[in-house]
Design a protein around this motif. Structure first.
Motif, short mmCIF file in Angstrom:
data_model
loop_
_atom_site.label_atom_id
_atom_site.label_comp_id
_atom_site.label_asym_id
_atom_site.label_seq_id
_atom_site.Cartn_x
_atom_site.Cartn_y
_atom_site.Cartn_z
N PRO A 1 0.70 -1.36 0.02
CA PRO A 1 -0.04 0.08 0.04
C PRO A 1 0.88 1.18 0.04
O PRO A 1 2.01 1.35 0.64
CB PRO A 1 -0.80 -0.08 1.32
N LEU A 2 0.20 2.43 -0.52
CA LEU A 2 0.69 3.63 -0.42
C LEU A 2 0.28 4.48 0.82
O LEU A 2 -0.94 4.28 1.11
CB LEU A 2 0.24 4.26 -1.89
N PHE A 3 0.98 5.16 1.32
CA PHE A 3 0.79 5.93 2.64
C PHE A 3 1.02 7.46 2.27
O PHE A 3 2.28 7.90 1.66
CB PHE A 3 1.53 5.48 3.66
N LEU A 4 -0.12 8.34 2.48
CA LEU A 4 0.08 9.71 2.30
C LEU A 4 -0.10 10.31 3.49
O LEU A 4 -1.23 10.21 4.25
CB LEU A 4 -1.14 10.12 1.21
N THR A 5 0.95 10.90 3.99
CA THR A 5 0.91 11.75 5.09
C THR A 5 0.10 13.09 4.87
O THR A 5 -0.40 13.64 3.95
CB THR A 5 2.35 12.24 5.63
N ASP A 6 -0.04 13.70 6.17
CA ASP A 6 -0.95 15.12 5.92
C ASP A 6 -0.01 16.04 5.04
O ASP A 6 -0.72 16.81 4.16
CB ASP A 6 -0.86 15.68 7.51
N ALA A 7 1.19 15.94 5.34
CA ALA A 7 2.05 17.04 4.24
C ALA A 7 1.92 16.55 2.93
O ALA A 7 1.96 17.34 1.97
CB ALA A 7 3.64 17.01 4.80
N ASP A 8 1.54 15.32 2.78
CA ASP A 8 1.60 14.70 1.24
C ASP A 8 0.42 15.50 0.78
O ASP A 8 0.06 15.92 -0.46
CB ASP A 8 1.79 13.46 1.06
N VAL A 9 -0.70 15.26 1.61
CA VAL A 9 -2.10 15.77 1.17
C VAL A 9 -2.11 17.18 0.95
O VAL A 9 -2.66 17.68 -0.11
CB VAL A 9 -3.16 15.16 2.12
N GLU A 10 -1.51 17.87 1.64
CA GLU A 10 -1.31 19.33 1.46
C GLU A 10 -0.47 19.65 0.07
O GLU A 10 -1.23 20.50 -0.58
CB GLU A 10 -0.62 20.04 2.55
N GLN A 11 0.46 18.66 -0.23
CA GLN A 11 1.21 19.17 -1.53
C GLN A 11 0.32 18.81 -2.58
O GLN A 11 0.25 19.36 -3.59
CB GLN A 11 2.37 18.47 -1.58
N LEU A 12 -0.51 17.69 -2.59
CA LEU A 12 -1.33 17.14 -3.44
C LEU A 12 -2.63 17.66 -3.77
O LEU A 12 -3.37 17.68 -4.88
CB LEU A 12 -1.70 15.52 -3.52
N SER A 13 -3.16 18.72 -2.57
CA SER A 13 -4.46 19.15 -2.73
C SER A 13 -4.81 19.98 -4.01
O SER A 13 -3.95 20.90 -4.53
CB SER A 13 -4.70 19.88 -1.45
#
Length: 337
Positions: A12-24
């Motif tokens: 599985p891929l894990f997306l951190t809160d920082a990842d989500v912020e970058q990808l939003s």
């Protein structure tokens, strides 16, 4: 338990809160929500919220099997009062064909992203196609994210914003005015923001759980977007305003009419909320027509697992395109029954 197990072919891929912020990406989120609500939405696929509560710890689970997309899953909201209130959010996503765990996503920022995107999809169906005067009640994260999302689907002439803290409303006016290139005026009262507005965005929690606007402030042909009353105890819109409305569009009818304090209070005041309320799904599928030029139109949101899952899938797709996120070293087995 089954002994016929298969190890994951890809972990599985894990997306951190920082990842989500970058990808939003609001346009992608809006497109994902629009696609989800244009497909049939039913209770079997979207059963609503499941609660577990010990009064010290609590968990809210919001599952969904969207008709659109290739993934399904659930968001869990997990809280503890052991040391004040601390809350975490986790979204798990599974492949529709194999049931493999595809991704785990920190859901902290996903909630704001999907709420703003869904409000934009709804607002697009409710407002007239002309420059709008907008009144904003609130100046925090939800107000910022919503006005950014709504500007993608509607044309604004000017915005008036009220927040009880002068510095906050002035900061909002400066930042949003620069971002959108239109006049944004900080005002001293909620009434000044709402009166004469074509579109009123209610994005501030009431401090004493009383409505944040009054019925008489709202113009006869205005649209009201209400996102701050998501539990039976919370109030944002007065019963008198709901009684004046021609239509209430809900992201989930059952949860809005039974789980939102605004609609509960309106029903108690004698308003036929069942006759007024229609689903966003029916509107987008043209099963219910909307006159965007006449009458008061209200959008009420309590949020749903459907929104979380389709937006999280869009984030995962973008993460894979950009090489963002952490591939976990292990996964979970899938069993054949």
């Amino acid at each position: 338990m089954s002994t016929k197990t298969a190890d994951p072919t890809r972990t599985p891929l894990f997306l951190t809160d920082a990842d989500v912020e970058q990808l939003s990406d609001l346009p992608r989120a809006i497109a994902a929500i629009r696609s989800a609500y244009q497909a049939p939405v039913d209770e079997a696929r979207n059963p609503g919220r499941i609660f577990a509560d010990s009064r010290r710890e609590w968990m809210r689970v919001m599952p969904s099997v969207p008709a659109s997309g290739r993934l399904f899953g659930a968001k869990s909201i997990n809280g503890s009062f052991a040391d004040g209130l601390q809350v975490s959010y986790l979204i798990s996503l599974f492949d529709k064909d194999t049931a493999d765990l595809v991704a785990l996503v920190d859901g902290n920022r996903v909630t704001g992203l999907r709420t703003a995107a869904t409000s934009a999809v709804a607002t697009e169906t409710l407002v007239p196609r002309r420059p709008l005067r907008v009144g904003v009640i609130g100046s925090g994260f939800e107000a910022h994210s919503h006005i950014t999302a709504l500007a993608l689907v509607a044309e604004f002439a000017e915005i008036s914003v009220f927040s009880p803290t002068p510095a906050n409303r002035e900061r909002f006016a400066l930042q949003v005015g620069e971002a959108l290139g239109i006049p944004v005026i900080p005002v001293a009262t909620a009434e000044e923001a709402a009166r004469g507005a074509d579109l009123v965005l209610c994005a501030a929690r009431s401090r004493d759980e009383s409505p944040t606007v009054r019925a008489e402030w709202i113009s006869a042909d205005a649209t009201v977007v209400s996102i701050g009353s998501t539990t039976p105890a919370q109030r944002e819109l007065p019963a008198e305003l709901i009684a004046r409305a021609d239509l209430v569009v809900a992201d989930g009818v059952d949860e809005v009419v039974r789980g939102s304090g605004d609609l509960i209070a309106a029903r108690a005041a004698g308003v036929d909320v069942d006759a007024l309320t229609v689903s966003l799904n029916d509107v987008l599928r043209a099963e219910r027509t909307v006159d965007a030029d006449r009458g008061i139109r209200i959008y009420k949101s309590t949020g749903s697992g459907l929104q979380d899952i389709v937006v999280a899938e869009a984030l995962v797709d973008l993460a894979q395109e950009r090489g963002v996120g952490t591939r976990l070293p292990v996964g979970i087995v899938t069993t054949r029954k």
